[in-house]
Design a protein around this motif. Structure first.
Motif, mmCIF file in Angstrom:
data_model
loop_
_atom_site.group_PDB
_atom_site.id
_atom_site.type_symbol
_atom_site.label_atom_id
_atom_site.label_comp_id
_atom_site.label_asym_id
_atom_site.label_seq_id
_atom_site.Cartn_x
_atom_site.Cartn_y
_atom_site.Cartn_z
ATOM 1 N N ASN A 97 3.661 8.907 1.237
ATOM 2 C CA ASN A 97 3.296 9.356 2.572
ATOM 3 C C ASN A 97 1.791 9.207 2.793
ATOM 4 N N ASP A 98 1.306 9.694 3.918
ATOM 5 C CA ASP A 98 -0.116 9.524 4.247
ATOM 6 C C ASP A 98 -1.036 10.257 3.289
ATOM 7 N N ASP A 99 -0.519 11.273 2.593
ATOM 8 C CA ASP A 99 -1.316 12.005 1.615
ATOM 9 C C ASP A 99 -1.277 11.365 0.234
ATOM 10 N N GLY A 100 -0.605 10.234 0.117
ATOM 11 C CA GLY A 100 -0.512 9.555 -1.163
ATOM 12 C C GLY A 100 0.526 10.140 -2.096
ATOM 13 N N THR A 128 0.815 -1.216 0.000
ATOM 14 C CA THR A 128 0.000 0.000 0.000
ATOM 15 C C THR A 128 0.848 1.265 0.000
ATOM 16 N N ARG A 129 2.127 1.125 0.346
ATOM 17 C CA ARG A 129 3.015 2.295 0.407
ATOM 18 C C ARG A 129 3.974 2.373 -0.782
ATOM 19 N N ALA A 130 4.287 1.248 -1.390
ATOM 20 C CA ALA A 130 5.313 1.225 -2.429
ATOM 21 C C ALA A 130 4.872 2.011 -3.657
ATOM 22 N N ASP A 161 6.389 1.360 13.123
ATOM 23 C CA ASP A 161 5.600 0.773 14.216
ATOM 24 C C ASP A 161 4.346 0.088 13.687
ATOM 25 N N ALA A 162 3.778 0.649 12.601
ATOM 26 C CA ALA A 162 2.553 0.075 12.027
ATOM 27 C C ALA A 162 2.841 -1.116 11.122
ATOM 28 N N GLY A 163 4.119 -1.409 10.894
ATOM 29 C CA GLY A 163 4.476 -2.547 10.051
ATOM 30 C C GLY A 163 4.396 -2.273 8.566
ATOM 31 N N GLU A 164 4.235 -1.000 8.180
ATOM 32 C CA GLU A 164 4.158 -0.687 6.749
ATOM 33 C C GLU A 164 5.539 -0.486 6.130
ATOM 34 N N LEU A 165 6.512 -0.188 6.974
ATOM 35 C CA LEU A 165 7.906 -0.149 6.563
ATOM 36 C C LEU A 165 8.699 -1.043 7.507
ATOM 37 N N ILE A 166 9.669 -1.760 6.966
ATOM 38 C CA ILE A 166 10.513 -2.644 7.764
ATOM 39 C C ILE A 166 11.961 -2.375 7.402
ATOM 40 N N ARG A 187 12.890 10.407 11.627
ATOM 41 C CA ARG A 187 11.675 11.181 11.372
ATOM 42 C C ARG A 187 10.476 10.542 12.072
ATOM 43 N N GLU A 188 9.660 11.349 12.713
ATOM 44 C CA GLU A 188 8.534 10.805 13.477
ATOM 45 C C GLU A 188 7.535 10.091 12.578
ATOM 46 N N ASP A 189 7.275 10.640 11.393
ATOM 47 C CA ASP A 189 6.290 9.998 10.523
ATOM 48 C C ASP A 189 6.776 8.642 10.032
#
Length: 592
Positions: free
Chosen positions: A349-352, A201-203, A257-262, A249-251
């Motif tokens: 990022n969260d804004d796509g 979902t992030r790549a 922490d959410a497991g979307e990046l490792i 970076r906090e974001d």
């Protein structure tokens, strides 16, 4: 080269670093302002730079050599004149005095120079000087770097001076001394990449090849780390310094922490993998002799004038060039190899939107397995030794011995081969194909055979564009607005990068070595460009007309851009940091 046997190591390296730093600093300053004048002093010239409005206090700078493009060989110490009294001062003192001069503290590009900006600039200039000194002190191959011959990696990691026209060519903020040793080419650094896993979902990425970008990246992933990559995740290579920066970076921490990046881990030099990655002269472009690809990634560090972060529009340019390149005339491509950049990857990022600090691209490794010496032009021309002693000049001396030539004839032949094999393809790409490669010294890797230029491995597809001529010839191709080069842009940027920054650095070096008068080489260059224009046929001669007929060329204002603290890569109008320089080609010099 220098004789180290008679001096304490720290003293001679400090003295040498002062001269090299002062040369780049004053080259830039003298090119970009008219607040100075020349006085003859025997075989040398003295540049007089006023420190006060009444000219009662001045700096007197001895120039051992001054080229047509303004590249000087500076002799230290700098002298400070107060009335008729002269005082020898250090480079550091000279910079400090200059920064207090009224004319320097008020400039259209800078505005009024405040104390904070002045102090930052001063610290950066001296930091660059200290970087050069540390690199000199840490090398055991200085004689070899100046004499050669060098291979690709030696030349990439042997660029100790940096830009010929910049007040702080080796500024490395925000690296500290330990990080500089770990990650910079002049310290011959090597390391393992840090690999990240990016959720589906992030790549974000793209490829111009049949294989997807994620699959191409995955082929580089070591098996020991591949075991940690979850199914469906994309493997992303990251510079180790950038990896730590991103994790701060906090974001990004929230996404981890959410497991979307490792963070999969760093490649290790062990039994499982023996490959290492070497930073090349650009720092963020990494070379591994064992792989088919180099990796260029974002590096959130300001080096010279800009933050070295890839942008989304830049990485797409490589994909377009990869598709277009097979259609380029074969005789242009015969000796001119473009290191293709056909794949890139990062995350959203969260804004796509693309997080540009995460971007990495793959660049063809054309050096792998190559027997021919391949040397970046900037290292060939750097003034590392005493006057007249550069890697290029020593190569010409070897050429003269190999072919039983006089050094004058060897220099003229070397420059002729450079024009034919390096410059001609770059010009013809513009005139005949409408493809513009803004080739400065650090992007031109010259292939040599028996000391002569025989071809080019060109890198950096980000610094590319296409003209209206390309679009007229290829109406079926989709070209984004950011990839279009207008006539004004072409005649501003291309002459600066390809002619002034690259070609005239060669004429300057050959003339400074005493081989041949620079006017003779420039006359050869003019004749070469004239011949290209005469056989242009239906091509677009806008560039050649400008080079041959204009009284002025434009050059980048590195000194005042850096003094102002501007980030060159994010300027709305980069033309604001360019200024006029008399065009050496407009003077038709007679060939002896």
């Amino acid at each position: 080269m220098q004789d180290f046997s008679r001096h304490p190591t720290s003293d001679i390296h400090s003295e040498w670093a002062d001269r090299l730093a002062a040369t780049s600093f004053f080259n830039a300053l003298l090119r970009e302002t008219s607040h100075w004048w020349l006085v003859d002093h025997g075989s040398d010239e003295i540049a007089v730079i006023p420190l006060t409005d009444d000219h009662n206090r001045c700096l007197r700078l001895t120039l051992e050599h001054r080229s047509l493009s303004g590249r000087c060989r500076v002799q230290l110490p700098v002298m400070r004149a107060t009335g008729d009294a002269l005082e020898a001062i250090t480079f550091e003192q000279a910079v400090a005095y200059l920064l207090e001069s009224p004319w320097l503290r008020e400039h259209p590009l800078v505005g009024r120079l405040d104390d904070a900006r002045r102090d930052t600039f001063f610290e950066s200039v001296m930091g660059s000087r200290n970087t050069i000194a540390a690199a000199l002190a840490g090398r055991d191959d200085l004689e070899h770097l100046g004499q050669g011959p060098l291979g690709f990696l030696e030349a990439e990691q042997g660029l100790l001076v940096g830009h010929d026209f910049h007040p702080a060519p080796k500024s490395q903020a925000p690296f500290d001394a330990e990080q500089a040793r770990d990650y910079t080419p002049e310290h011959r650094a090597c390391f393992g990449l840090v690999w990240w896993g990016v959720s589906p979902t992030r790549a974000v990425g793209n490829s111009s090849r049949e294989m997807a970008a994620a699959a191409m990246m995955h082929d580089l992933l070591p098996e020991t780390l591949a075991e940690r990559l979850p199914v469906g995740f994309s493997a992303l290579p990251v510079h180790p310094w950038q990896s730590r920066f991103l994790q701060g970076r906090e974001d990004i921490a929230a996404l981890i922490d959410a497991g979307e990046l490792i963070v999969l881990g760093e490649e290790r030099d062990d039994a499982a993998t023996t490959r290492r990655w070497y930073p090349t002269s650009s720092h963020r472009s990494l070379y591994c002799p064992q792989t088919d690809w180099m990796v260029k990634g974002s590096l959130s560090a300001k080096l010279t004038n800009s933050l070295r972060v890839l942008h989304g529009n830049e990485v797409m340019r490589g994909l377009r060039l990869d598709r277009w390149w097979p259609g380029v005339k074969p005789d242009i491509r015969e000796h001119f190899h473009l290191m293709q950049e056909p794949a890139w990857l990062g995350w959203k990022n969260d804004d796509g939107e693309i997080d540009e600090a995460s971007l990495a691209l793959l660049r063809e490794n054309r050096i792998q397995g190559s027997d021919a010496p391949s040397v970046v032009l900037a290292t060939l021309t750097q003034p590392l030794g005493r006057a007249g002693q550069t890697l290029l000049a020593n190569g010409v001396r070897r050429l003269a011995a190999l072919d039983n030539l006089g050094e004058r004839e060897a220099a003229i032949q070397w420059f002729g081969a450079f024009c034919e094999r390096v410059l001609s393809p770059l010009i013809r790409l513009v005139v005949e194909e409408g493809i513009v490669l803004l080739a400065h010294q650090q992007n031109i890797v010259v292939r040599l055979d028996r000391e002569r230029p025989v071809g080019v491995d060109y890198r950096d597809c980000q610094g590319s564009g296409v003209t209206a001529h390309f679009e007229a010839c290829h109406p079926e191709e989709s070209v984004s607005q950011d990839h279009r080069i207008t006539a004004d842009m072409l005649t501003r940027y291309f002459p600066y990068y390809v002619i002034v920054n690259s070609t005239l650095s060669v004429t300057a070096v050959l003339a400074e070595a005493g081989f041949v008068e620079e006017s003779v080489l420039v006359a050869h260059l003019r004749a070469h460009l004239t011949a290209l224009r005469e056989r242009a046929g239906n091509g677009d001669t806008t560039l050649l007309d400008h080079l041959l007929d204009s009284n002025m060329l434009e050059v980048k204002s590195n000194f005042f851009c850096y003094l102002s603290g501007l980030n060159e890569s994010t300027l709305d109008d980069p033309a604001t940091i360019y200024l006029d320089m008399p065009n050496p080609l407009s003077i038709k010099s007679a060939v002896d």
